[in-house]
Motif scaffolding. Structure first.
Motif, PDB file in Angstrom:
ATOM      1  N   GLY A 254       0.749  -0.906  -0.352  1.00  0.00           N
ATOM      2  CA  GLY A 254      -0.148   0.144  -0.447  1.00  0.00           C
ATOM      3  C   GLY A 254       0.862   1.473   0.029  1.00  0.00           C
ATOM      4  O   GLY A 254       0.101   2.294   0.710  1.00  0.00           O
ATOM      5  N   VAL A 255       2.432   1.253  -0.751  1.00  0.00           N
ATOM      6  CA  VAL A 255       3.044   2.309  -0.607  1.00  0.00           C
ATOM      7  C   VAL A 255       1.953   3.752  -1.731  1.00  0.00           C
ATOM      8  O   VAL A 255       1.643   2.483  -2.808  1.00  0.00           O
ATOM      9  N   ASP A 256       2.442   4.846  -0.706  1.00  0.00           N
ATOM     10  CA  ASP A 256       1.780   6.183  -2.148  1.00  0.00           C
ATOM     11  C   ASP A 256       3.583   6.716  -2.121  1.00  0.00           C
ATOM     12  O   ASP A 256       4.181   6.183  -2.268  1.00  0.00           O
ATOM     13  N   ASP A 257       2.904   8.212  -1.619  1.00  0.00           N
ATOM     14  CA  ASP A 257       4.975   8.443  -2.119  1.00  0.00           C
ATOM     15  C   ASP A 257       5.117   8.777  -0.773  1.00  0.00           C
ATOM     16  O   ASP A 257       5.216   7.820   0.657  1.00  0.00           O
ATOM     17  N   PHE A 258       6.597   9.536  -1.379  1.00  0.00           N
ATOM     18  CA  PHE A 258       8.093   8.996  -0.364  1.00  0.00           C
ATOM     19  C   PHE A 258       8.719  10.267  -0.416  1.00  0.00           C
ATOM     20  O   PHE A 258       8.762  11.374  -1.209  1.00  0.00           O
ATOM     21  N   ASN A 259       9.681  10.084   0.838  1.00  0.00           N
ATOM     22  CA  ASN A 259      10.995  11.032   0.818  1.00  0.00           C
ATOM     23  C   ASN A 259      12.277  10.549   1.528  1.00  0.00           C
ATOM     24  O   ASN A 259      11.687   9.910   1.773  1.00  0.00           O
ATOM     25  N   PHE A 260      12.747  11.389   0.990  1.00  0.00           N
ATOM     26  CA  PHE A 260      14.578  10.981   1.417  1.00  0.00           C
ATOM     27  C   PHE A 260      14.956  11.998   2.655  1.00  0.00           C
ATOM     28  O   PHE A 260      14.172  12.711   3.021  1.00  0.00           O
ATOM     29  N   LEU A 261      15.931  11.414   4.065  1.00  0.00           N
ATOM     30  CA  LEU A 261      15.763  11.960   4.755  1.00  0.00           C
ATOM     31  C   LEU A 261      16.775  13.147   4.717  1.00  0.00           C
ATOM     32  O   LEU A 261      16.307  14.249   5.215  1.00  0.00           O
ATOM     33  N   ASN A 262      17.498  13.101   2.918  1.00  0.00           N
ATOM     34  CA  ASN A 262      18.019  15.128   3.023  1.00  0.00           C
ATOM     35  C   ASN A 262      19.012  13.909   1.141  1.00  0.00           C
ATOM     36  O   ASN A 262      18.760  13.488   0.778  1.00  0.00           O
ATOM     37  N   ASP A 263      19.758  15.870   0.505  1.00  0.00           N
ATOM     38  CA  ASP A 263      19.884  15.258  -0.359  1.00  0.00           C
ATOM     39  C   ASP A 263      21.102  13.739  -0.767  1.00  0.00           C
ATOM     40  O   ASP A 263      21.573  13.008  -1.671  1.00  0.00           O
ATOM     41  N   ARG A 264      21.802  14.026   0.546  1.00  0.00           N
ATOM     42  CA  ARG A 264      22.509  12.918   0.325  1.00  0.00           C
ATOM     43  C   ARG A 264      22.730  11.350   0.975  1.00  0.00           C
ATOM     44  O   ARG A 264      23.590  10.561  -0.074  1.00  0.00           O
ATOM     45  N   SER A 265      22.000  11.218   1.384  1.00  0.00           N
ATOM     46  CA  SER A 265      21.600   9.609   1.561  1.00  0.00           C
ATOM     47  C   SER A 265      20.173   9.015   0.449  1.00  0.00           C
ATOM     48  O   SER A 265      19.024   9.803   0.723  1.00  0.00           O
ATOM     49  N   ASP A 266      20.122   7.792   0.595  1.00  0.00           N
ATOM     50  CA  ASP A 266      18.838   7.045   0.123  1.00  0.00           C
ATOM     51  C   ASP A 266      17.948   6.379   1.204  1.00  0.00           C
ATOM     52  O   ASP A 266      17.361   5.259   0.556  1.00  0.00           O
ATOM     53  N   VAL A 267      18.441   6.367   2.138  1.00  0.00           N
ATOM     54  CA  VAL A 267      17.726   6.326   3.637  1.00  0.00           C
ATOM     55  C   VAL A 267      16.016   6.794   2.888  1.00  0.00           C
ATOM     56  O   VAL A 267      15.790   8.107   2.468  1.00  0.00           O
ATOM     57  N   VAL A 268      15.456   6.313   3.326  1.00  0.00           N
ATOM     58  CA  VAL A 268      13.765   6.866   2.473  1.00  0.00           C
ATOM     59  C   VAL A 268      12.083   7.047   3.494  1.00  0.00           C
ATOM     60  O   VAL A 268      12.715   5.762   4.179  1.00  0.00           O
ATOM     61  N   PHE A 269      11.405   7.640   3.799  1.00  0.00           N
ATOM     62  CA  PHE A 269      10.215   7.302   4.136  1.00  0.00           C
ATOM     63  C   PHE A 269       9.426   6.996   3.834  1.00  0.00           C
ATOM     64  O   PHE A 269       9.607   8.201   2.346  1.00  0.00           O
ATOM     65  N   ALA A 270       8.576   6.291   3.750  1.00  0.00           N
ATOM     66  CA  ALA A 270       7.410   6.254   2.961  1.00  0.00           C
ATOM     67  C   ALA A 270       5.993   6.258   3.527  1.00  0.00           C
ATOM     68  O   ALA A 270       6.066   4.801   5.007  1.00  0.00           O
ATOM     69  N   ALA A 271       5.763   6.307   2.620  1.00  0.00           N
ATOM     70  CA  ALA A 271       3.469   6.380   4.033  1.00  0.00           C
ATOM     71  C   ALA A 271       2.728   5.331   2.775  1.00  0.00           C
ATOM     72  O   ALA A 271       2.770   4.899   2.344  1.00  0.00           O
ATOM     73  N   GLN A 272       2.341   4.632   3.761  1.00  0.00           N
ATOM     74  CA  GLN A 272       1.604   3.444   3.181  1.00  0.00           C
ATOM     75  C   GLN A 272       0.414   3.556   3.970  1.00  0.00           C
ATOM     76  O   GLN A 272      -0.007   2.774   4.366  1.00  0.00           O
TER      77      GLN A 272
END
Length: 341
Positions: A254-272
């Motif tokens: 059920g993933v919707d949109d998402f974003n990154f911790l910062n411009d340098r990081s590939d860590v993602v916060f994702a809304a489910q």
């Protein structure tokens, strides 16, 4: 657990590309019994703390938030979906200041919906309009101090969703949830072209919403697929063409949109959206749940990050329709990936 989602065919045929289809899908998702993917575990660490409501919105009035950006002055721009049960309610772009006060900056037309938002460095806001009217469907721009105008038309039988601008400010990328396509649109205006159409972006027979959230990050277009529960990374080659698709994770039901911790990081916060959760996706594809309904999540549609602040839009599809924007505090040290910028 395998999850079966039934969506009324009549609703989809009536307005496949518009708000009615979105609401029908969301109502089913919110009421179905869900289980998280096996790769997801609830985090015992306080990755995000002090989650509070920044702005309460009126679902019945059409103020069901869909997407969000953080402006240089730390205000937010939020898109809304428009009417749900009451005829005549229109979508809008809202400006929400740090105190939570909301102001309409663009009012849409009855029967339309606003979805993805992107912000240029000069303060121009780009946003998608979902419409059955060919004169309105497409990508629009709102320049600072100016009036909104359309920069590119998109098909009325599609569902433009996530939106991002490349770092050069030249090309907008649009995720089409119905067509399994990423469109490329000149930011200066012009014709939209199908940048990539692929089964990895496609919807499913029982859930006709595929490519959903979209971000441009570190030389690649990243796309979430709602139906397939995936997060994809698509490199942009030197010629501007799409490279080979890499599946970052397939554990995001059920993933919707998402974003990154910062411009340098590939860590993602994702809304489910369907799970009332926010997950963190680590660069190796591992996922962990960091927020749930116990923190007040109600059909989360998108997230935004500024410094150590996490902002969450909640569409409030399920009763009691608790549409709102939340704000929490990220502890980057827990993620072991350095400070947020």
């Amino acid at each position: 657990m395998q999850i079966s989602l039934a969506i009324p065919t009549a609703t989809l045929l009536k307005k496949r590309s518009g708000l009615a289809a979105v609401i029908a899908a969301a109502a089913v998702l919110a009421s179905a019994p869900y289980a998280s993917a096996a790769t997801q575990q609830a985090s015992s660490k306080p990755v995000v703390a002090d989650v509070r409501t920044l702005a309460a919105l009126d679902f019945a009035a059409g103020d069901s938030p869909e997407n969000i950006t953080v402006n240089p002055d730390n205000s937010l721009t939020v898109s809304t979906l428009g009417g749900h049960t009451a005829a005549g309610e229109r979508p809008a772009l809202l400006r929400i200041d740090p105190s939570g006060r909301s102001t309409v900056i663009v009012a849409g037309q009855q029967g339309d919906a606003f979805s993805g938002i992107a912000l240029d460095r000069d303060g121009t806001t780009y946003y998608n309009v979902v419409s059955d009217d060919a004169s309105r469907a497409g990508v629009w721009k709102l320049p600072p101090g100016g009036a909104p105008r359309r920069v590119a038309a998109l098909p009325t039988d599609g569902l433009p969703n996530g939106l991002a601008l490349d770092p050069a400010g030249r090309t907008l990328y649009v995720a089409d949830s119905s067509k399994g396509t990423v469109w490329a649109v000149p930011a200066s205006g012009g014709k939209a072209t199908a940048w990539l159409t692929d089964p990895a972006l496609a919807p499913a027979p029982s859930l006709p919403f595929g490519a959903n959230g979209l971000r441009f990050h570190r030389g690649a277009v990243w796309v979430s697929n709602f139906a397939q529960g995936t997060l994809l990374r698509i490199p942009v080659t030197a010629t501007g063409a799409p490279g080979r698709i890499h599946t970052v994770t397939s554990g995001l039901t059920g993933v919707d949109d998402f974003n990154f911790l910062n411009d340098r990081s590939d860590v993602v916060f994702a809304a489910q959206n369907s799970l009332n959760q926010v997950a963190v996706v680590h660069p190796d594809g591992a996922t962990e749940t960091v927020l749930t309904a116990s923190e007040g999540l109600a059909s989360p549609t998108s997230v935004a990050v500024r410094g150590n602040r996490l902002y969450i839009t909640n569409a409030g599809f399920a009763e009691p329709h608790d549409a709102k924007v939340q704000r929490g505090t990220i502890n980057p040290a827990v993620l072991n990936c350095g400070p947020a910028s």
